[in-house]
Design a protein around this motif. Structure first.
Motif, PDB file in Angstrom:
ATOM      1  N   ALA A 222       0.908  -1.285   0.120  1.00 12.99           N
ATOM      2  CA  ALA A 222      -0.147   0.180  -0.049  1.00 12.99           C
ATOM      3  C   ALA A 222       0.872   1.172  -0.124  1.00 12.99           C
ATOM      4  CB  ALA A 222      -0.927   0.030   1.392  1.00 12.99           C
ATOM      5  N   MET A 223       2.174   1.039   0.312  1.00 11.92           N
ATOM      6  CA  MET A 223       3.253   2.105   0.485  1.00 11.92           C
ATOM      7  C   MET A 223       3.598   2.600  -1.120  1.00 11.92           C
ATOM      8  SD  MET A 223       2.883   3.181   3.479  1.00 11.92           S
ATOM      9  CE  MET A 223       1.343   2.663   3.828  1.00 11.92           C
ATOM     10  N   MET A 224       2.784   3.208  -1.823  1.00 11.18           N
ATOM     11  CA  MET A 224       2.883   3.459  -3.250  1.00 11.18           C
ATOM     12  C   MET A 224       4.181   4.165  -3.629  1.00 11.18           C
ATOM     13  SD  MET A 224      -0.819   3.418  -4.608  1.00 11.18           S
ATOM     14  CE  MET A 224      -0.204   4.699  -5.990  1.00 11.18           C
ATOM     15  N   TRP A 225       4.273   5.225  -2.989  1.00 13.10           N
ATOM     16  CA  TRP A 225       5.289   6.217  -3.404  1.00 13.10           C
ATOM     17  C   TRP A 225       5.289   6.760  -4.798  1.00 13.10           C
ATOM     18  CZ3 TRP A 225       8.102   8.643   0.292  1.00 13.10           C
ATOM     19  CH2 TRP A 225       8.171   8.007   1.700  1.00 13.10           C
ATOM     20  N   PRO A 226       4.028   7.796  -5.184  1.00  4.87           N
ATOM     21  CA  PRO A 226       3.685   7.993  -6.490  1.00  4.87           C
ATOM     22  C   PRO A 226       4.904   8.640  -7.151  1.00  4.87           C
ATOM     23  CG  PRO A 226       2.073   8.520  -5.040  1.00  4.87           C
ATOM     24  CD  PRO A 226       2.896   8.121  -4.278  1.00  4.87           C
ATOM     25  N   LYS A 227       5.550   9.576  -6.186  1.00  2.00           N
ATOM     26  CA  LYS A 227       6.793  10.165  -6.853  1.00  2.00           C
ATOM     27  C   LYS A 227       7.689   9.253  -7.982  1.00  2.00           C
ATOM     28  CE  LYS A 227      10.093  11.074  -3.426  1.00  2.00           C
ATOM     29  NZ  LYS A 227      11.083  12.084  -2.790  1.00  2.00           N
ATOM     30  N   ASN A 228       7.739   8.136  -6.938  1.00  2.64           N
ATOM     31  CA  ASN A 228       8.897   7.279  -7.657  1.00  2.64           C
ATOM     32  C   ASN A 228       8.328   6.716  -9.001  1.00  2.64           C
ATOM     33  OD1 ASN A 228      10.525   7.585  -5.615  1.00  2.64           O
ATOM     34  ND2 ASN A 228       9.862   5.612  -4.532  1.00  2.64           N
ATOM     35  N   LEU A 229       6.963   6.783  -9.094  1.00  2.00           N
ATOM     36  CA  LEU A 229       6.498   5.918 -10.322  1.00  2.00           C
ATOM     37  C   LEU A 229       6.728   6.779 -11.688  1.00  2.00           C
ATOM     38  CD1 LEU A 229       3.090   4.795  -9.139  1.00  2.00           C
ATOM     39  CD2 LEU A 229       5.165   3.688  -8.965  1.00  2.00           C
ATOM     40  N   ALA A 230       6.927   8.130 -11.621  1.00  2.00           N
ATOM     41  CA  ALA A 230       7.444   8.899 -12.772  1.00  2.00           C
ATOM     42  C   ALA A 230       8.815   8.674 -12.995  1.00  2.00           C
ATOM     43  CB  ALA A 230       7.033  10.482 -12.353  1.00  2.00           C
ATOM     44  N   GLN A 231       9.644   8.408 -12.119  1.00  2.00           N
ATOM     45  CA  GLN A 231      10.969   8.228 -12.310  1.00  2.00           C
ATOM     46  C   GLN A 231      11.284   6.763 -12.961  1.00  2.00           C
ATOM     47  OE1 GLN A 231      12.705   8.991  -8.602  1.00  2.00           O
ATOM     48  NE2 GLN A 231      14.208  10.504  -9.421  1.00  2.00           N
ATOM     49  N   ILE A 232      10.443   5.735 -12.527  1.00  2.00           N
ATOM     50  CA  ILE A 232      10.482   4.630 -13.249  1.00  2.00           C
ATOM     51  C   ILE A 232       9.956   4.830 -14.647  1.00  2.00           C
ATOM     52  CG2 ILE A 232       9.607   2.316 -12.952  1.00  2.00           C
ATOM     53  CD1 ILE A 232       9.565   2.552  -9.929  1.00  2.00           C
ATOM     54  N   ALA A 233       8.817   5.419 -14.928  1.00  2.00           N
ATOM     55  CA  ALA A 233       8.218   5.787 -16.230  1.00  2.00           C
ATOM     56  C   ALA A 233       9.248   6.186 -17.347  1.00  2.00           C
ATOM     57  CB  ALA A 233       7.249   6.455 -16.153  1.00  2.00           C
ATOM     58  N   LEU A 234      10.072   7.084 -16.584  1.00  2.00           N
ATOM     59  CA  LEU A 234      11.249   7.918 -17.640  1.00  2.00           C
ATOM     60  C   LEU A 234      12.208   6.747 -17.909  1.00  2.00           C
ATOM     61  CD1 LEU A 234      12.535  10.129 -19.076  1.00  2.00           C
ATOM     62  CD2 LEU A 234      13.224  10.703 -16.818  1.00  2.00           C
ATOM     63  N   ASN A 235      12.565   6.167 -16.844  1.00  2.00           N
ATOM     64  CA  ASN A 235      13.627   4.896 -17.034  1.00  2.00           C
ATOM     65  C   ASN A 235      13.321   4.035 -18.063  1.00  2.00           C
ATOM     66  OD1 ASN A 235      14.770   2.210 -16.304  1.00  2.00           O
ATOM     67  ND2 ASN A 235      16.147   4.027 -14.774  1.00  2.00           N
ATOM     68  N   ARG A 236      12.008   3.660 -17.972  1.00  2.00           N
ATOM     69  CA  ARG A 236      11.353   2.510 -18.856  1.00  2.00           C
ATOM     70  C   ARG A 236      11.590   3.088 -20.427  1.00  2.00           C
ATOM     71  NH1 ARG A 236       6.475  -0.958 -17.245  1.00  2.00           N
ATOM     72  NH2 ARG A 236       6.859  -1.537 -19.434  1.00  2.00           N
ATOM     73  N   ALA A 237      10.947   4.440 -20.610  1.00  2.12           N
ATOM     74  CA  ALA A 237      10.614   5.250 -21.908  1.00  2.12           C
ATOM     75  C   ALA A 237      12.249   5.314 -22.390  1.00  2.12           C
ATOM     76  CB  ALA A 237      10.326   6.568 -21.612  1.00  2.12           C
ATOM     77  N   LEU A 238      13.252   5.449 -21.680  1.00  2.00           N
ATOM     78  CA  LEU A 238      14.462   5.730 -22.337  1.00  2.00           C
ATOM     79  C   LEU A 238      15.013   4.490 -22.895  1.00  2.00           C
ATOM     80  CD1 LEU A 238      16.048   8.301 -19.672  1.00  2.00           C
ATOM     81  CD2 LEU A 238      15.192   8.739 -22.077  1.00  2.00           C
TER      82      LEU A 238
END
Length: 819
Positions: free
Chosen positions: A264-280
């Motif tokens: 349940a501890m999602m940490w939404p701000k981390n998800l944006a960093q992971i999204a950029l990582n995957r996009a690159l």
């Protein structure tokens, strides 16, 4: 990856599966005994997730509807259909995530053989730690400053990593019996994220090492305290900086069981960093989604380029697009109009206040922040602004009508900034006679109410966490009592995948904590700070007590509650009339806590990306120490070599606004003290009722949510409502309302009607815009702003004309010269 980082065979995840619960049909008849078991399953699911605002409500509502039927009316086939939906959701919980936000960007598979602990990761991580810390520290003293985003380092690190993978030799060497290569293959996502984690230490802003250096600045410079002997001591600077940073890291390691391992501890701000990582990293197109077949990488490039070019307009060419205070253009000198609608010095109640993404996302990222979180923050800010702040001001409560309504400054009874030098003696403590002659300090209307909200939010956060997240807290404490890793208490796919790696022992973090505590004790004992050892203990206890509830709120809502005010408040009572001790107390009570939460967020980032915990420990520790030394060095050079630094006439605008604010706070809380401001004799004494109000408010909403689980009360979040109030003074509604509008578009409408498109592109959009602003801001600063190449025309002048920019008060100072 070194063999020592494995302690069990890799977990073989099942293929990722998506479930359409509406199409699940029961195919097996069930007995009465089975029916009873199925109903127990429904009850358990509701018990686990009924107050989780991020959990899908459709499943909960179906389960409640079935449980409300009387036994003789229960249809076994219908119950089995509902339970099939529950089982599908539980399968997501076990083999993926029940949260669409996490499923959108985090893989549910892992390859433990992927190299992470590589020369490329360490060299680039250290490089960006040094550069990031140095740049952040250097420009922290300038106004306007330049602030780098972590995504900038993430973007540049990708280019550097790919380049190194092409040019470094692939020769394998044997070092202490282990095979080692400078180039173990293509630059991968885990290496990239490890570099990002190290950079996060450097790009801390107010939560980073730059905040500690404010102490050294106000101690050394003659315009402040001028205590050069203490300020110039390298030992004092190193001990204070490293102890506060490392205490935060030690506390984060202990808090892992509460803030990292629970799904349940999602940490939404981390998800944006992971999204950029995957996009690159070669994220190619995978079929059409709502008519879009574009890859994440191409989408990132288009959005990045568009924002890079667009940001030149609101930031430099046409600044009225940023502060679009168009109502005040009608009558610039109309005081009431500026007070209510102004975007600079007013309240910002303007239906169309800005076209600048930097301002829209400054307080709340409208794409990353959950929609319920945005709604609570904006409602809290708007309601208090209209119902409390404006009446306080227009009724002249506490003489606020003689002062700017939304200023965060401190004033005397002539309406001027409070001259703290008039109440200090030669030892920089309070001169009682001078204080009686000069008079007390006054706060603006918004600033007054803001402090009461600060008092309320701390106890509200603690009470809310205990009521709404008691299951996660109790699971963490059970792991403490059993002295086991809390990740073994959870069976979701990410915790199972991480069992392929050796856990970082608890005693490693405890050792860091003990070393940092000893360094703090030495710092305060050897050097004349006036800070007793027991003061460090109290500050550390404050950090430990608040980091878990604050971290839980941050992990679920993407909103951080800062505890700087309560640290100053307690420090003012604990060590009265001593500004140096108050500043140091705040370092341990606030900075250590803020660092702990940042480190915990990075640990979750490593958890999502399946980076070995021991590698994470080494990377974060090394980056923390390096960043501390770089920050100290750059700060010392600035104070010694920049002429007229921190003065209002400094030629390059190194006027140190943060240092002046820090100095004023040390006087208010350390010299004058909270007892004189908020005590029984202080005019702001009623504001202390905020403590009681904050402790009580979450209780009725909790029981109402339990009583009416299908109602909107489930989404009422008292700490978030109060947090919205904290954005007043000097910020205003301009920074909140546009975020809610954009958030409604992305995180409500698009997410509900085009969920697959949202899952693929939304977080990439946020990251690309941040990258575009960061790179453009850097170029604009060095190319035109640093040398003051201004464009003087109407579009850049009109926002700053009249009372909005001049912060005209409602009432003029009486003819006698004071109120």
């Amino acid at each position: 990856m070194a063999d020592s980082e494995k302690d069990s065979p890799p977990y073989e995840s099942t293929t990722k599966t998506h479930f359409d619960v509406e199409k699940i049909q029961p195919i097996v008849e069930i007995s009465n005994t089975d029916l009873s078991d199925l109903l127990d399953t429904l009850r358990e699911t509701i018990k686990d997730h009924e107050l989780d605002p991020n959990f899908p409500t459709e499943i909960l509502n179906s389960a409640r509807a079935a449980l409300q039927e009387t036994p003789d009316k229960l249809d076994a086939t219908r119950i089995q259909s509902i339970v099939a939906q529950i089982q599908a959701e539980r399968d997501l919980l076990l083999n993926d995530s029940p949260y669409a936000e996490v499923r959108a960007v985090v893989d549910n598979t892992d390859d433990p053989s992927t190299p992470v602990n590589t020369f490329r990761a360490w060299s680039l991580g250290i490089l960006f730690t040094i550069l990031g810390t140095g740049i952040d520290q250097f420009f922290s003293l300038r106004y306007p400053g330049i602030y780098l985003y972590t995504v900038v380092a993430q973007l540049l690190a990708y280019a550097c990593g790919v380049f190194m993978a092409r040019v470094l030799p692939t020769t394998s060497y044997s070092v202490f019996g282990k095979n080692f290569s400078l180039n173990p293959g293509p630059f991968n996502q885990k290496e990239h994220m490890l570099i990002t984690v190290m950079s996060n230490v450097a790009y801390g802003g107010l939560n980073g090492t730059a905040y500690v250096t404010y102490i050294f600045q106000v101690l050394k410079l003659d315009m402040f305290y001028g205590m050069k002997e203490l300020a110039n001591s390298a030992g004092f600077q190193i001990l204070l900086t490293l102890s506060t940073q490392l205490i935060g890291y030690g506390c984060a390691g202990i808090a892992r069981r509460f803030l990292v391992y629970p799904p349940a501890m999602m940490w939404p701000k981390n998800l944006a960093q992971i999204a950029l990582n995957r996009a690159l990293h070669n994220d190619g197109a995978s079929g059409s989604i709502n008519g879009w077949s574009m890859s994440r990488y191409r989408f990132f490039l288009y959005c990045f380029g568009a924002m890079f070019f667009y940001f030149w307009f609101p930031d430099y060419i046409f600044q009225a697009l940023s502060y679009f205070n168009w109502m005040t253009w009608i009558a610039p000198e109309n005081v009431k109009l500026a007070i209510i609608t102004g975007s600079i010095g007013g309240m910002g109640f303007n239906p169309l206040p800005t076209f600048d993404w930097n301002m829209i996302s400054y307080a709340f990222d409208p794409v990353v922040t959950p929609f319920f979180s945005l709604v609570n923050n904006v409602i809290g800010m708007g309601f208090v602004g209209i119902v409390i702040i404006l009446p306080v001001y227009f009724c002249n409560v506490w003489n606020t009508a003689y002062l700017p309504i939304n200023s965060n400054g401190i004033f005397d009874n002539t309406g001027s900034s409070y001259n703290v030098s008039r109440i200090l003696n030669s030892e920089f403590t309070l001169d009682e006679a001078a204080y009686a002659e000069y008079g007390q300090a006054y706060l603006g209307a918004a600033n007054s109410v803001l402090y009461s909200a600060f008092f309320a939010i701390y106890l509200a956060t603690v009470v809310y966490a205990i009521l709404y997240h008691n299951r996660e807290i109790m699971t963490g404490f059970r792991a403490v009592l059993k002295w086991t890793s809390a990740r073994d208490e959870y069976d979701d796919v990410h915790n199972r995948l991480m069992r392929a790696y050796k856990e970082c022992p608890e005693w490693w973090y405890l050792s860091i904590l003990a070393i940092a505590f000893i360094m703090g004790c030495v710092c305060c004992s050897v050097y004349d700070t006036g800070m007793p050892i027991w003061g460090i203990v109290i500050g550390l206890l404050l950090c430990v007590f608040l980091q878990i509830p604050i971290g839980i709120i941050m992990a679920v809502t993407n909103v951080e509650v800062t505890n700087n005010v309560i640290a100053e408040f307690i420090g003012g009572y604990a060590v009265p009339n001593n500004p140096v001790a108050n500043m140091i107390f705040k370092s341990y009570g606030y900075i250590a806590s803020a660092q702990s939460i940042q480190f915990a967020a990075d640990l979750k980032l490593g958890h999502y990306m399946k980076i070995p915990p021991r590698t994470m420990f080494a990377a974060q520790t090394v980056a923390t120490v390096i960043a501390g030394f770089v920050s100290i060095g750059v700060n010392a050079w600035q104070l010694s070599n920049i002429k007229d630094i921190c003065t209002s006439h400094q030629s390059a605008n190194f006027t140190c606004p943060g240092s002046h604010t820090f100095f004023t706070a040390s006087i208010i809380w350390g010299v004058i003290g909270p007892a004189r401001i908020y005590g029984d004799s202080g005019i702001y004494h009623p504001l202390e009722w905020g403590f009681l109000v904050g402790a009580l408010l979450p209780i009725p909403t909790y029981f109402l949510a339990k009583r009416f689980p299908n109602s909107w009360v489930r989404y009422v979040h008292i700490p978030l409502l109060l947090n919205g109030v904290l954005w007043w003074a000097p910020y205003n509604f301009t920074y909140a309302w546009p975020a809610l509008v954009v958030g409604f578009g992305f995180n409500y409408y698009v997410k509900r009607h085009y969920e697959r498109w949202w899952q693929k592109y939304a977080y990439v959009l946020s990251s690309s815009f941040s990258c575009g602003i960061g790179i453009a801001g850097l170029i604009i600063f060095f190319a035109v702003q640093f040398k003051a190449v201004d464009i003087n025309w109407w579009g850049n002048n009109v926002p700053y004309a009249g009372c909005d920019n001049n912060e005209c008060p409602l009432l003029p100072i009486p003819e006698i010269g004071h109120f």
